[in-house]
Design a protein around this motif. Sequence first.
Motif, PDB file in Angstrom:
ATOM      1  N   VAL A 592       0.873  -1.167   0.000  1.00  0.00           N
ATOM      2  CA  VAL A 592       0.000   0.000   0.000  1.00  0.00           C
ATOM      3  C   VAL A 592       0.912   1.220   0.000  1.00  0.00           C
ATOM      4  O   VAL A 592       1.723   1.404   0.910  1.00  0.00           O
ATOM      5  CB  VAL A 592      -0.925   0.027   1.225  1.00  0.00           C
ATOM      6  N   ARG A 593       0.770   2.034  -1.027  1.00  0.00           N
ATOM      7  CA  ARG A 593       1.626   3.216  -1.164  1.00  0.00           C
ATOM      8  C   ARG A 593       0.823   4.495  -0.922  1.00  0.00           C
ATOM      9  O   ARG A 593      -0.413   4.472  -0.909  1.00  0.00           O
ATOM     10  CB  ARG A 593       2.262   3.254  -2.557  1.00  0.00           C
ATOM     11  N   ALA A 594       1.538   5.580  -0.761  1.00  0.00           N
ATOM     12  CA  ALA A 594       0.889   6.874  -0.621  1.00  0.00           C
ATOM     13  C   ALA A 594       0.188   7.224  -1.929  1.00  0.00           C
ATOM     14  O   ALA A 594       0.426   6.605  -2.971  1.00  0.00           O
ATOM     15  CB  ALA A 594       1.917   7.931  -0.252  1.00  0.00           C
ATOM     16  N   ALA A 595      -0.660   8.239  -1.889  1.00  0.00           N
ATOM     17  CA  ALA A 595      -1.459   8.598  -3.063  1.00  0.00           C
ATOM     18  C   ALA A 595      -0.590   8.929  -4.266  1.00  0.00           C
ATOM     19  O   ALA A 595      -0.994   8.701  -5.415  1.00  0.00           O
ATOM     20  CB  ALA A 595      -2.376   9.774  -2.728  1.00  0.00           C
ATOM     21  N   ASP A 596       0.618   9.462  -4.023  1.00  0.00           N
ATOM     22  CA  ASP A 596       1.508   9.820  -5.132  1.00  0.00           C
ATOM     23  C   ASP A 596       2.385   8.651  -5.582  1.00  0.00           C
ATOM     24  O   ASP A 596       3.269   8.806  -6.421  1.00  0.00           O
ATOM     25  CB  ASP A 596       2.389  11.013  -4.754  1.00  0.00           C
ATOM     26  N   GLY A 597       2.150   7.475  -5.014  1.00  0.00           N
ATOM     27  CA  GLY A 597       2.907   6.289  -5.414  1.00  0.00           C
ATOM     28  C   GLY A 597       4.159   6.041  -4.615  1.00  0.00           C
ATOM     29  O   GLY A 597       4.809   5.010  -4.786  1.00  0.00           O
ATOM     30  N   GLN A 598       4.521   6.966  -3.710  1.00  0.00           N
ATOM     31  CA  GLN A 598       5.727   6.761  -2.909  1.00  0.00           C
ATOM     32  C   GLN A 598       5.481   5.730  -1.818  1.00  0.00           C
ATOM     33  O   GLN A 598       4.360   5.556  -1.349  1.00  0.00           O
ATOM     34  CB  GLN A 598       6.170   8.084  -2.259  1.00  0.00           C
ATOM     35  N   LYS A 599       6.574   5.071  -1.428  1.00  0.00           N
ATOM     36  CA  LYS A 599       6.488   4.126  -0.324  1.00  0.00           C
ATOM     37  C   LYS A 599       6.240   4.901   0.964  1.00  0.00           C
ATOM     38  O   LYS A 599       6.829   5.946   1.202  1.00  0.00           O
ATOM     39  CB  LYS A 599       7.783   3.323  -0.212  1.00  0.00           C
ATOM     40  N   MET A 600       5.354   4.366   1.795  1.00  0.00           N
ATOM     41  CA  MET A 600       5.052   5.048   3.049  1.00  0.00           C
ATOM     42  C   MET A 600       6.208   4.868   4.027  1.00  0.00           C
ATOM     43  O   MET A 600       6.783   3.788   4.134  1.00  0.00           O
ATOM     44  CB  MET A 600       3.769   4.483   3.666  1.00  0.00           C
ATOM     45  N   ALA A 628     -11.347  -3.399  -3.689  1.00  0.00           N
ATOM     46  CA  ALA A 628     -11.571  -2.842  -5.021  1.00  0.00           C
ATOM     47  C   ALA A 628     -10.272  -2.391  -5.674  1.00  0.00           C
ATOM     48  O   ALA A 628     -10.146  -2.391  -6.901  1.00  0.00           O
ATOM     49  CB  ALA A 628     -12.544  -1.667  -4.939  1.00  0.00           C
ATOM     50  N   MET A 629      -9.279  -2.027  -4.863  1.00  0.00           N
ATOM     51  CA  MET A 629      -8.012  -1.530  -5.394  1.00  0.00           C
ATOM     52  C   MET A 629      -6.964  -2.625  -5.549  1.00  0.00           C
ATOM     53  O   MET A 629      -5.899  -2.382  -6.107  1.00  0.00           O
ATOM     54  CB  MET A 629      -7.462  -0.431  -4.481  1.00  0.00           C
ATOM     55  N   GLU A 630      -7.236  -3.820  -5.031  1.00  0.00           N
ATOM     56  CA  GLU A 630      -6.255  -4.907  -5.084  1.00  0.00           C
ATOM     57  C   GLU A 630      -6.311  -5.596  -6.443  1.00  0.00           C
ATOM     58  O   GLU A 630      -7.147  -6.456  -6.696  1.00  0.00           O
ATOM     59  CB  GLU A 630      -6.516  -5.910  -3.969  1.00  0.00           C
ATOM     60  N   SER A 631      -5.411  -5.185  -7.314  1.00  0.00           N
ATOM     61  CA  SER A 631      -5.307  -5.768  -8.647  1.00  0.00           C
ATOM     62  C   SER A 631      -4.022  -6.565  -8.716  1.00  0.00           C
ATOM     63  O   SER A 631      -2.952  -6.056  -8.372  1.00  0.00           O
ATOM     64  CB  SER A 631      -5.308  -4.665  -9.707  1.00  0.00           C
ATOM     65  N   GLN A 632      -4.102  -7.800  -9.140  1.00  0.00           N
ATOM     66  CA  GLN A 632      -2.952  -8.706  -9.101  1.00  0.00           C
ATOM     67  C   GLN A 632      -1.701  -8.083  -9.695  1.00  0.00           C
ATOM     68  O   GLN A 632      -1.705  -7.575 -10.805  1.00  0.00           O
ATOM     69  CB  GLN A 632      -3.285  -9.986  -9.863  1.00  0.00           C
ATOM     70  N   GLY A 633      -0.634  -8.138  -8.895  1.00  0.00           N
ATOM     71  CA  GLY A 633       0.656  -7.684  -9.380  1.00  0.00           C
ATOM     72  C   GLY A 633       0.902  -6.200  -9.240  1.00  0.00           C
ATOM     73  O   GLY A 633       1.963  -5.699  -9.614  1.00  0.00           O
ATOM     74  N   ARG A 634      -0.066  -5.456  -8.687  1.00  0.00           N
ATOM     75  CA  ARG A 634       0.100  -4.009  -8.575  1.00  0.00           C
ATOM     76  C   ARG A 634       0.016  -3.568  -7.127  1.00  0.00           C
ATOM     77  O   ARG A 634      -0.694  -4.170  -6.327  1.00  0.00           O
ATOM     78  CB  ARG A 634      -0.978  -3.275  -9.385  1.00  0.00           C
ATOM     79  N   ASP A 635       0.729  -2.486  -6.828  1.00  0.00           N
ATOM     80  CA  ASP A 635       0.606  -1.894  -5.504  1.00  0.00           C
ATOM     81  C   ASP A 635      -0.701  -1.111  -5.414  1.00  0.00           C
ATOM     82  O   ASP A 635      -1.277  -0.706  -6.432  1.00  0.00           O
ATOM     83  CB  ASP A 635       1.789  -0.953  -5.231  1.00  0.00           C
ATOM     84  N   VAL A 636      -1.160  -0.895  -4.195  1.00  0.00           N
ATOM     85  CA  VAL A 636      -2.383  -0.145  -3.939  1.00  0.00           C
ATOM     86  C   VAL A 636      -2.006   1.283  -3.575  1.00  0.00           C
ATOM     87  O   VAL A 636      -1.211   1.508  -2.666  1.00  0.00           O
ATOM     88  CB  VAL A 636      -3.186  -0.785  -2.786  1.00  0.00           C
ATOM     89  N   LYS A 637      -2.563   2.241  -4.296  1.00  0.00           N
ATOM     90  CA  LYS A 637      -2.339   3.645  -3.955  1.00  0.00           C
ATOM     91  C   LYS A 637      -3.430   4.107  -2.996  1.00  0.00           C
ATOM     92  O   LYS A 637      -4.612   3.998  -3.291  1.00  0.00           O
ATOM     93  CB  LYS A 637      -2.326   4.516  -5.218  1.00  0.00           C
ATOM     94  N   MET A 638      -2.997   4.616  -1.857  1.00  0.00           N
ATOM     95  CA  MET A 638      -3.945   5.061  -0.844  1.00  0.00           C
ATOM     96  C   MET A 638      -4.674   6.312  -1.334  1.00  0.00           C
ATOM     97  O   MET A 638      -4.055   7.235  -1.857  1.00  0.00           O
ATOM     98  CB  MET A 638      -3.187   5.370   0.453  1.00  0.00           C
ATOM     99  N   ASP A 639      -5.990   6.318  -1.179  1.00  0.00           N
ATOM    100  CA  ASP A 639      -6.808   7.444  -1.634  1.00  0.00           C
ATOM    101  C   ASP A 639      -7.984   7.592  -0.680  1.00  0.00           C
ATOM    102  O   ASP A 639      -8.963   6.856  -0.755  1.00  0.00           O
ATOM    103  CB  ASP A 639      -7.291   7.192  -3.062  1.00  0.00           C
ATOM    104  N   GLU A 640      -7.876   8.551   0.232  1.00  0.00           N
ATOM    105  CA  GLU A 640      -8.923   8.716   1.238  1.00  0.00           C
ATOM    106  C   GLU A 640     -10.260   9.068   0.606  1.00  0.00           C
ATOM    107  O   GLU A 640     -11.321   8.694   1.123  1.00  0.00           O
ATOM    108  CB  GLU A 640      -8.506   9.800   2.240  1.00  0.00           C
TER     109      GLU A 640
END
Length: 942
Positions: A592-600, A628-640
Motif C-alpha cells: 500500500v503506497r501513498a497517493a503519489d505512489g511513494q512508499k510510506m 476494489a483496489m487490489e489488482s494482481q501484481g500491482r501496488d495499492v495507492k492510498m486514496d482517502e
Amino acid sequence: MTELPKTFDPADIESRWYAHWEKNGLFRPERPGAEPFTIVNPPPNVTGSLHIGHALDNTLQDIVIRYERLRGKDALWVVGTDHAGIATQMVVERQMEARQDKRTNYTRDQFVEKVWEWKAESGGAITRQLRRLGCSMDWANERFTMDEGFSKAVIKTFVELHKRGLLYRDKRLVNWDPHFRSAISDLEVETKEVKGGFWHFRYPLADGAKLANGADHIVVATTRPETMLADMAVAVHPEDPRYKDVIGKDILQPITGRRFKIVGDDYADPELGSGAVKITPGHDFNDFEVGKRAGFKAADMLNMFDAEANVIQTADGLIPERFLGLHRFSRDGVDGARELVVAEMKALGLLVPHISKTKEGEEVESDAEPRTIQTPFGDRSGVVIEPWLTDQWYVDAEKLAVAPMQAVRDGRIEIVPKTWEKTFFNWMENIQPWCVSRQLWWGHQIPVWYGPKKEEIGLMYDLGRGQEMRGDFEVFVAESEEQALEAAREYYGSDTQFTIFDNPLHAATRSGQTLGIWRDPDVLDTWFSSALWPFGTLGWPEETDTLKRHYPNDLLISGFDILFFWDARMAMQGLEFMGDVPWRKLYLHGLVRAADGQKMSKSKGNVVDPLGLIDKFGADALRFFMSAMESQGRDVKMDEKRVEGYRNFATKLWNAARFLQSNGVTASTSHEAPHAEAPVNRWIIAETVATVQAIDTAMTELRFDAAANAIYHFVWDQFCDWYIELTKSAMDDETRAVAGWAFDQILVMLHPFMPFITEELWHLTGERETALIVARWPQALYAVDSEAQAEIDWLIRLISAMRTARTELNVPPGAKLGVVVQDASEETRRRIDRQGAALARLGRVESLSFGDSVEGGAAQIVVDEATFILPLEGVIDIVAEKARLAKALAAAEKERDSLSGRLSNPSFVEKAKPEAVAKAREDHGEKAAEAERLKAALERLA
C-alpha cells in the motif's frame, strides 16, 4: 421487523456485531461433515499495531474466509501472533530503562518472566485491532509462537533437522547489530544513503617487488578504513596488466605490519579506482567470498570487533594496543578506530589525498573523496550493521529448497500472480545457508548443550569479548535437558555427574565425578518458528484430527516482501516434515503506497493509520477500498477520497433498504428466486445471477478487484439506480417478492467485503433463522433470461441517452418533451408499448409518436436501429445553444491538443517529475473525452 433509522452508525454496528459473532462461535461453526477450507494468518508481531499493510493483507484473507464459509465449507482461519524476539525484548528493555533499570540486573529466567508479564498486559493490541477490521478468525484456538505446544514443535524441528544433517554450526559472516549484540535477518536491515568518504592508501610491496610502472606500492581504496586492521589480502584482476607480475607476492599493511598475499580475483574491477581492492574477509560479505576463493578457512579469518563494534585484538596479535577498545566510529567527541587509522596513515605519508577544484578553478586537497554510500542500518536499533564473523547455527536451505521448487513446477503449489514464479526460482536456486540463531534472551532457546572434548577435560573455556566460543566442544542436541544429559553420559561415561552452567565462562572443571556442561545461550530466529505455522498451529508434532483435516492449507495470502523470509521457508519445512505442501495456492499482493505512489515511511510523514480511517469512515468502507483496489501484481495507492466514496456506497445501500422497507418489502422466504412475469423483475433476477457468477469466477481466480467491482456496480447501478427507479410506481406483490429476494442476495454477496452493514441490514429487514455470516451463498444455476435482459438493457440505454442529451443541451429539468420515433422495428414498438409508462416518468416524455421528421430544431438519439427525435423548438434557444457548444468544443480541443503536444515531447516525458507526467496524461484524457461529448451534443442538434 424493526424500522431502519434514517442514518447508520458504523461504530455502533461494528462493535455490536463483532461481539455477537465471536461470543456465539460463528467464526468456526460446527461443520464436521463439510468440505474443509483452511488459511493461516501471517502472525503479526505481538508488539505490533495495525498498519495499512496489515489492513490490506487481513482484509483479503477475511473476504476469502467469509466467502468460503457462506459456501458451506468448514472454514478455518488460524490466528496467532509471533513472539518477535528482537522487537519484544527491545520494548521491555526500553520500559526498564525508563525506570533506571536494565536487563543485566536480572537472571535470564527473571527477565523472560518480565517479558511474559508485558505480553499478558500489553501484547494484545494487534489482535484487538484485527477485530476492529472485522477479521473473522478462529479466536477460540488462538496460537502464540511461544506457547507450550508450538514451542514443542519448534524444538523438535531443530533436533530433527540436526539429525538429518540439515542443520549445523558454522563460522560465517552475519548481519550483526551492535546495539542488540545479535545477528539479524536481511528483512531487519534497512539500507540508507549516507554521506561518507572514499579514502585511497598506499600499501608497500614486500621484498623489493615492483609494479610494471616501477612503483613499490599498490594504491587501494576503501569506504571503511578502520577495517584495514584486519586486512588479509589485496585483490587485483588476474588479467590486469598493471598487476599480473605481482600476483602471489607479499604486501605489507603499514599499521599492523601484517604480511599477506596479492591475489588474483575477478571481483577486482580494473576500471574502478586503482583496480586493487583490500580484502577483509571477516568484515565484508564480498571479501568473505574472495577470502574463501583465496584459500582462507572461515576459522582463520581475522575478526577485529567485539559484539558492540569495539576494536579487539585479532588472532595474530598484530593490532597495536592504542587501537584496542576504540569504537569503530567516533562518538561523544572521542575519535574512533576510523579516525585514528586515517590519521596514522596520513602521518606515515601513505594517504593519497583527494584533489578537487572550486568554482574559481582553485585546487583543494582533502583526505577523502566525498561519496554517498548505501549503508545498512538495523531497522529497530538505528545503528550501522556490521558484517561480523561469528559462530552461528545454519539450516542447509539449498537442500530444503529442492522440494518446494519441484512443487511449484508440477503445480502442487500455484503462485498467483504467476509472474512471481521467476523471482521465486531465481532466489531459491541461489539460496544461501539460513542463519537461525540470535543472541537474545527472549525466544526459543536453542536445544544444544556443550561440553569439553574428553581429551580437554580440566581446561577452562573463554568466550572472549566477541562472544565467540573459542575452542572445540562436544555438542549434544536434544529436545530436553534430560535427553541432553543422557547423551552426555553416553559420551563421558554412565557414572558421570553433571553441573549445568549458562556458558563456558562458568563451566567448572572436573572434580571427582562432576563435570560442567553448558547450554547454548542463543535463541532461534523468529522466522524459524513461524516457518512451522501451517502445521505447528494444527497440533503437530501430535497427529491431531485438526491436523489431518486441515493440512495442507488451501491458500496463503502474503505480501510479496516476505516471499523468501516466510513463504518459501514454510514450503521447505512443510514438505520436509509433513511430506506435503503447506498450502495449495500462494497469493502475493503488493504494497500500500501513498497517493503519489511513494512508499510510506514515518520519515516522509506519509504513513496512513487504518484505525483513523475506520474511525472516520467505518471498517466496511476501508475494507471495500482495499478489495476494489487490489489488482494482481500491482501496488495499492492510498486514496482517502475513494474510502469516503465507499462510505457513500454503504449509505446508498442503507437508503435502498429504507426505501424497500417503506414499500412493504421484507426478507425473502426462499433461497431460490421467486417466479416473475414482469420483464423488469425477470431482468433483476438475471442480473443477480450474473453477478453471482462474476463474483464466483473472480474469487476462483483471486481477482479481488473484479469481485468487488461486480457487486459494487450491481448494487449501485442495476439495483439502486435502475431497478428501484423502474419499480417505484409498480410495487405489486410480485415485485415486492423479487425485490426482497434480490436484496437478500445482495447482502449475502456483499457480506465478505462489508460484513458489518450487511449483517445489520440482514436482521433489520426481516426475521432470520441464522446470522448472515453463516447464511447460504446464492445459487448461480438459473438459466439466463436473455429476453428480459435485452429489453431492460434497451430501456436503460434509451433513458440514459435522453437524460444525457437534455443535460448537454441545457434543457430545463422540469420540461417534458415529445418524442418522435423513426425506423423502429416491431420489437422496438412492442418494447415502447410495454415500457411506455417508465419512459414517460424517467425520461420526462410528454408524448410519443411514430413519424418521419419534425419541424424546427431537434435533438436526435439513435438506440439500436431506431432514431428518437426530441423537438426542442421553443424549449431552448437553438442558435445560442449551437454557438455555446461550438465555443466549448473549440476550447476543449485546444487544451486537448496542447496537452498532446507536451506528451509527445520526449524532453518533457523524460525530464519532468513522474507525477507531472501522470497529471498531464490524466488531463489529456479528460479533455479528449469532453471534446467527444461536446461534438456528439452538437451533432444531435441537426
